[in-house]
Design an enzyme around this catalytic site. Sequence first.
Site, PDB file in Angstrom:
ATOM      1  N   ASP A  44       0.476  -0.953  -0.319  1.00  0.00           N
ATOM      2  CA  ASP A  44      -0.121   0.037   0.447  1.00  0.00           C
ATOM      3  C   ASP A  44       0.762   1.323   0.073  1.00  0.00           C
ATOM      4  O   ASP A  44       1.276   1.990   0.929  1.00  0.00           O
ATOM      5  CB  ASP A  44      -0.549  -0.148   1.635  1.00  0.00           C
ATOM      6  CG  ASP A  44      -2.097   1.369   1.324  1.00  0.00           C
ATOM      7  OD1 ASP A  44      -2.724   1.260   0.723  1.00  0.00           O
ATOM      8  OD2 ASP A  44      -1.125   1.625   1.618  1.00  0.00           O
ATOM      9  N   TYR A  49       3.190   9.286  -0.376  1.00  0.00           N
ATOM     10  CA  TYR A  49       4.829   8.998   0.332  1.00  0.00           C
ATOM     11  C   TYR A  49       5.680   9.132  -0.397  1.00  0.00           C
ATOM     12  O   TYR A  49       6.566   8.853   0.487  1.00  0.00           O
ATOM     13  CB  TYR A  49       4.229   7.030   0.836  1.00  0.00           C
ATOM     14  CG  TYR A  49       3.103   6.905   1.293  1.00  0.00           C
ATOM     15  CD1 TYR A  49       2.152   8.187   1.763  1.00  0.00           C
ATOM     16  CD2 TYR A  49       2.742   5.672   1.067  1.00  0.00           C
ATOM     17  CE1 TYR A  49       0.529   7.228   2.085  1.00  0.00           C
ATOM     18  CE2 TYR A  49       1.288   5.405   1.666  1.00  0.00           C
ATOM     19  CZ  TYR A  49       0.674   6.040   2.298  1.00  0.00           C
ATOM     20  OH  TYR A  49      -0.351   5.190   3.061  1.00  0.00           O
ATOM     21  N   LYS A  74      -2.391   5.770  -4.607  1.00  0.00           N
ATOM     22  CA  LYS A  74      -3.490   7.208  -3.982  1.00  0.00           C
ATOM     23  C   LYS A  74      -3.056   8.507  -4.758  1.00  0.00           C
ATOM     24  O   LYS A  74      -1.800   8.735  -5.337  1.00  0.00           O
ATOM     25  CB  LYS A  74      -3.165   7.448  -2.299  1.00  0.00           C
ATOM     26  CG  LYS A  74      -3.565   5.823  -1.714  1.00  0.00           C
ATOM     27  CD  LYS A  74      -3.993   6.105  -0.562  1.00  0.00           C
ATOM     28  CE  LYS A  74      -3.873   4.925   0.671  1.00  0.00           C
ATOM     29  NZ  LYS A  74      -1.821   4.742   1.038  1.00  0.00           N
ATOM     30  N   HIS A 107      -7.138  10.153  -2.600  1.00  0.00           N
ATOM     31  CA  HIS A 107      -6.386  10.154  -0.910  1.00  0.00           C
ATOM     32  C   HIS A 107      -7.001  10.346   0.453  1.00  0.00           C
ATOM     33  O   HIS A 107      -7.090  10.321   1.246  1.00  0.00           O
ATOM     34  CB  HIS A 107      -5.069  10.429  -0.706  1.00  0.00           C
ATOM     35  CG  HIS A 107      -4.252  10.071   0.196  1.00  0.00           C
ATOM     36  ND1 HIS A 107      -2.380   9.763  -0.862  1.00  0.00           N
ATOM     37  CD2 HIS A 107      -4.071   9.675   1.453  1.00  0.00           C
ATOM     38  CE1 HIS A 107      -1.876   9.611   0.907  1.00  0.00           C
ATOM     39  NE2 HIS A 107      -3.150   9.378   2.147  1.00  0.00           N
TER      40      HIS A 107
END
Length: 283
Positions: A44, A49, A74, A107
């Site tokens: 994930d 990120y 996302k 997100h």
Amino acid sequence: MEWITFNDGNRIPAVGFGVFMIPNNGPTYEAVLAALKAGYRHIDSAAAYFNEEDVGRAVRDSGIPREEIFVTSKLWLQDHGYEQAKKGIARSLRKLNLGYIDLYLVHQPYGDVAGAWKAMEEAKAEGKIRSIGVSNMTPALWNRFVPQFETKPAVNQVEFNPLFQQKEIRALMNETGTKLEAWYPLGHGDASLLSNPVITQLAEKYGKNAGQIILRFEVQDGVITLPKSTNPERIRTNLDIFDFALTDEEMEKMHALDTGKGTHNPDAPGVEEMLRGAFVIED
Ligand code: A2P
């Protein structure tokens, strides 16, 4: 590993490995390779990120066939709106470089979500993304956005653990067959959760640790769970939850732990602005 079937017919491994806050250019690459070696088949990630490149490189280098690994990413807030979302999707596809993305999420559910969703639906129709979903939707945000969607979300990824069981949003999600994905599934190390007597007694009964009991409860409750650990032993044992089952009575006891409260309230004033200022995703 158990798999959970989405409302679009695709399947996802019930336990995933999250890479939030793990740096790109090495650490995420090593962490994903280690997770795959430990048996994880679900990673994930997210544009925000900043480690999609490492995730993709590790999956490609793992020697495991692409179709056996489930990869989520996302779309970040800056890419909401139809035209901008097309760019965001293309950027994630390029950085991951895995041919397709298994699951792509909105997100944070603010701004032109409907436009972003349309671009995600098109990418799904083109096979660039297999399934699409949302994240951090409360009942208020769900009711604002989801009724406008043609394709119903496969998942809503929200904060979830035995102390915060999200009963209200789950009732809405049941109407569309949307699965819940849990972030902070272990209460982010909350000692009052891990040392709760209901949980520690079950741990003793089944010869498991508290984290494993919590994860077992979640999966048995139909939740896709994304435990975080930097400890190699716990990374491995957090997958070792498929050789026992809680009884109906034990599930009831776990359900009774819900306090209805978590750490993040997406409806709170200022949250959207705070998140908008938090990251800039560059090409
Ligand atoms: P560690 O990295 O030392 O394993 P969450 O997934 O809810 O964010 O929780 C992550 C926290 O829970 C981390 O502090 C992690 O510490 C800890 N943790 C992970 N797995 C377990 C487990 N099986 N039992 C207890 N604590 C765990």
